[in-house]
Design a protein around this motif. Structure first.
Motif, mmCIF file in Angstrom:
data_model
loop_
_atom_site.group_PDB
_atom_site.id
_atom_site.type_symbol
_atom_site.label_atom_id
_atom_site.label_comp_id
_atom_site.label_asym_id
_atom_site.label_seq_id
_atom_site.Cartn_x
_atom_site.Cartn_y
_atom_site.Cartn_z
ATOM 1 N N VAL A 122 0.817 -1.213 0.000
ATOM 2 C CA VAL A 122 0.000 0.000 0.000
ATOM 3 C C VAL A 122 0.851 1.263 0.000
ATOM 4 O O VAL A 122 0.526 2.238 -0.661
ATOM 5 C CB VAL A 122 -0.940 -0.017 1.233
ATOM 6 N N ASN A 123 1.965 1.239 0.706
ATOM 7 C CA ASN A 123 2.779 2.429 0.882
ATOM 8 C C ASN A 123 4.260 2.058 0.684
ATOM 9 O O ASN A 123 5.031 2.046 1.640
ATOM 10 C CB ASN A 123 2.525 2.991 2.283
ATOM 11 N N PRO A 124 4.658 1.741 -0.552
ATOM 12 C CA PRO A 124 6.019 1.230 -0.769
ATOM 13 C C PRO A 124 7.083 2.323 -0.611
ATOM 14 O O PRO A 124 6.813 3.499 -0.817
ATOM 15 C CB PRO A 124 5.977 0.744 -2.221
ATOM 16 N N PRO A 125 8.295 1.919 -0.228
ATOM 17 C CA PRO A 125 9.390 2.885 -0.246
ATOM 18 C C PRO A 125 9.673 3.253 -1.703
ATOM 19 O O PRO A 125 9.546 2.430 -2.599
ATOM 20 C CB PRO A 125 10.557 2.125 0.383
ATOM 21 N N THR A 126 10.046 4.500 -1.935
ATOM 22 C CA THR A 126 10.257 4.954 -3.316
ATOM 23 C C THR A 126 11.669 5.472 -3.506
ATOM 24 O O THR A 126 12.387 5.773 -2.549
ATOM 25 C CB THR A 126 9.258 6.076 -3.662
ATOM 26 N N GLY A 130 13.637 8.333 -6.166
ATOM 27 C CA GLY A 130 13.351 9.387 -7.130
ATOM 28 C C GLY A 130 14.564 10.263 -7.354
ATOM 29 O O GLY A 130 15.574 10.154 -6.653
ATOM 30 N N SER A 131 14.472 11.119 -8.343
ATOM 31 C CA SER A 131 15.601 11.989 -8.662
ATOM 32 C C SER A 131 15.783 13.030 -7.561
ATOM 33 O O SER A 131 14.876 13.321 -6.791
ATOM 34 C CB SER A 131 15.385 12.675 -10.013
ATOM 35 N N ALA A 132 16.965 13.595 -7.502
ATOM 36 C CA ALA A 132 17.343 14.507 -6.429
ATOM 37 C C ALA A 132 16.541 15.802 -6.466
ATOM 38 O O ALA A 132 16.456 16.494 -5.463
ATOM 39 C CB ALA A 132 18.834 14.814 -6.505
ATOM 40 N N ASN A 133 15.927 16.135 -7.582
ATOM 41 C CA ASN A 133 15.195 17.397 -7.634
ATOM 42 C C ASN A 133 13.797 17.289 -7.015
ATOM 43 O O ASN A 133 13.097 18.272 -6.897
ATOM 44 C CB ASN A 133 15.098 17.906 -9.076
ATOM 45 N N ILE A 134 13.398 16.065 -6.610
ATOM 46 C CA ILE A 134 12.116 15.914 -5.907
ATOM 47 C C ILE A 134 12.350 16.287 -4.451
ATOM 48 O O ILE A 134 13.326 15.887 -3.839
ATOM 49 C CB ILE A 134 11.597 14.461 -6.026
ATOM 50 N N ASN A 135 11.454 17.080 -3.897
ATOM 51 C CA ASN A 135 11.608 17.558 -2.535
ATOM 52 C C ASN A 135 11.465 16.400 -1.545
ATOM 53 O O ASN A 135 10.408 15.842 -1.377
ATOM 54 C CB ASN A 135 10.542 18.630 -2.249
ATOM 55 N N ASP A 140 18.223 10.994 3.234
ATOM 56 C CA ASP A 140 18.511 9.703 3.877
ATOM 57 C C ASP A 140 17.852 8.565 3.107
ATOM 58 O O ASP A 140 16.757 8.708 2.577
ATOM 59 C CB ASP A 140 17.991 9.683 5.313
ATOM 60 N N GLU A 141 18.520 7.422 3.090
ATOM 61 C CA GLU A 141 17.973 6.248 2.421
ATOM 62 C C GLU A 141 16.896 5.641 3.308
ATOM 63 O O GLU A 141 17.123 5.365 4.472
ATOM 64 C CB GLU A 141 19.085 5.226 2.184
ATOM 65 N N MET A 142 15.725 5.467 2.764
ATOM 66 C CA MET A 142 14.604 4.936 3.530
ATOM 67 C C MET A 142 13.997 3.759 2.774
ATOM 68 O O MET A 142 13.481 3.933 1.678
ATOM 69 C CB MET A 142 13.537 6.016 3.729
ATOM 70 N N THR A 143 14.066 2.569 3.350
ATOM 71 C CA THR A 143 13.461 1.400 2.708
ATOM 72 C C THR A 143 12.285 0.858 3.512
ATOM 73 O O THR A 143 11.807 -0.220 3.259
ATOM 74 C CB THR A 143 14.503 0.275 2.514
ATOM 75 N N MET A 144 11.847 1.608 4.482
ATOM 76 C CA MET A 144 10.663 1.222 5.246
ATOM 77 C C MET A 144 9.430 1.681 4.469
ATOM 78 O O MET A 144 9.523 2.535 3.594
ATOM 79 C CB MET A 144 10.693 1.877 6.630
ATOM 80 N N PRO A 145 8.245 1.125 4.786
ATOM 81 C CA PRO A 145 7.042 1.575 4.089
ATOM 82 C C PRO A 145 6.883 3.090 4.193
ATOM 83 O O PRO A 145 7.028 3.670 5.260
ATOM 84 C CB PRO A 145 5.914 0.855 4.833
ATOM 85 N N GLY A 146 6.645 3.722 3.057
ATOM 86 C CA GLY A 146 6.478 5.166 3.011
ATOM 87 C C GLY A 146 7.773 5.943 2.931
ATOM 88 O O GLY A 146 7.768 7.152 2.768
ATOM 89 N N GLY A 147 8.923 5.271 3.049
ATOM 90 C CA GLY A 147 10.213 5.957 2.994
ATOM 91 C C GLY A 147 10.554 6.381 1.567
ATOM 92 O O GLY A 147 9.986 5.897 0.599
ATOM 93 N N LEU A 152 18.725 9.153 -11.864
ATOM 94 C CA LEU A 152 17.542 8.368 -12.205
ATOM 95 C C LEU A 152 17.187 8.756 -13.632
ATOM 96 O O LEU A 152 16.760 9.865 -13.914
ATOM 97 C CB LEU A 152 16.388 8.679 -11.241
ATOM 98 N N ARG A 153 17.417 7.866 -14.535
ATOM 99 C CA ARG A 153 17.344 8.161 -15.971
ATOM 100 C C ARG A 153 15.985 8.711 -16.418
ATOM 101 O O ARG A 153 15.909 9.635 -17.193
ATOM 102 C CB ARG A 153 17.675 6.924 -16.770
ATOM 103 N N ASP A 154 14.899 8.114 -15.927
ATOM 104 C CA ASP A 154 13.590 8.549 -16.388
ATOM 105 C C ASP A 154 13.029 9.697 -15.559
ATOM 106 O O ASP A 154 11.985 10.241 -15.887
ATOM 107 C CB ASP A 154 12.591 7.388 -16.323
ATOM 108 N N GLY A 155 13.695 10.057 -14.476
ATOM 109 C CA GLY A 155 13.152 11.077 -13.578
ATOM 110 C C GLY A 155 11.946 10.516 -12.841
ATOM 111 O O GLY A 155 11.598 9.358 -12.947
ATOM 112 N N GLY A 156 11.320 11.321 -12.097
ATOM 113 C CA GLY A 156 10.103 10.893 -11.402
ATOM 114 C C GLY A 156 10.366 10.010 -10.193
ATOM 115 O O GLY A 156 11.430 10.043 -9.596
ATOM 116 N N LEU A 157 9.399 9.211 -9.903
ATOM 117 C CA LEU A 157 9.386 8.394 -8.701
ATOM 118 C C LEU A 157 9.051 6.957 -9.075
ATOM 119 O O LEU A 157 8.244 6.715 -9.956
ATOM 120 C CB LEU A 157 8.267 8.930 -7.807
ATOM 121 N N ARG A 158 9.679 5.991 -8.382
ATOM 122 C CA ARG A 158 9.317 4.584 -8.579
ATOM 123 C C ARG A 158 9.588 3.825 -7.289
ATOM 124 O O ARG A 158 10.361 4.278 -6.451
ATOM 125 C CB ARG A 158 10.077 3.973 -9.748
ATOM 126 N N PRO A 159 8.947 2.662 -7.128
ATOM 127 C CA PRO A 159 9.206 1.878 -5.925
ATOM 128 C C PRO A 159 10.658 1.401 -5.886
ATOM 129 O O PRO A 159 11.271 1.170 -6.920
ATOM 130 C CB PRO A 159 8.255 0.680 -6.047
#
Length: 188
Positions: A45-49, A51-56, A60-67, A74-81
């Protein structure tokens, strides 16, 4: 404290093979499976994502749910799990049901439910009810014998002694004045 044992061995003082002792590993496994199931659902439901550095976000690296983890390339930009989760909720739910059933069997839940249901069923004859009752009691008779021997008899003896000491009972009739009174119980 009067505590009856479930079953004993000839050379031991401690009880053995009680329902709680037999299913302690299943109880621990059930707790762990439930914990993993809810962790897996949370990750779905709330995967860690990532994304590129320009996303606010935080750096810190977060691999917990919602992190969220930021990366510079990140070649395509944006956000991914961060990782793709293939969580088979039906399989873990089925395994949990199996563990719960083993725990129920360890505590004789079906037998006790059956005993409670005997008087309520209008579809069976009195002879069928008696046969089912006898079968259930036969399965529980070792435990009932221990409860009688290690709890009920000593408890009633103690209560009788306390009542005699406090003179809560009337004096016995003359015919019983010098006799030993013993209270015995029998399993049905």
């Amino acid at each position: 404290v009067m505590v009856p044992r479930w079953e004993t061995t000839p050379q031991g003082d401690y009880g053995v093979d009680s329902p709680g002792m037999l299913c302690v590993s299943d109880a621990a496994m059930l707790q762990e499976e439930e914990r993993k199931k809810y962790r897996g659902l949370d990750l779905l439901v709330n995967p860690p994502t990532v994304g590129s550095a320009n996303i606010n976000s935080t750096s810190d690296e977060m691999t917990m749910p919602g992190g969220h983890t930021t990366v510079l390339d990140l070649r395509d930009g944006g956000l991914r799990p961060v990782y793709e989760i293939r969580f088979d909720i039906a399989a873990i739910a089925e395994d949990i049901r199996g563990v719960e059933q083993r725990i129920r069997n360890s505590f004789y839940v079906d037998i006790f439910l059956h005993l409670m249901e005997l008087g309520r069923s209008a579809r069976i004859t009195a002879e069928e009810a008696r046969m089912r009752d006898a079968e259930s009691l036969l399965m529980l008779s070792p435990a009932l014998d221990m409860i009688t021997a290690e709890l009920l008899t000593p408890m009633f003896d103690r209560i009788l002694e306390m009542m005699l000491r406090s003179r809560a009972l009337p004096p016995p009739p003359e015919a019983l004045q010098d006799t030993e009174v013993a209270v015995t119980f029998q399993s049905p």
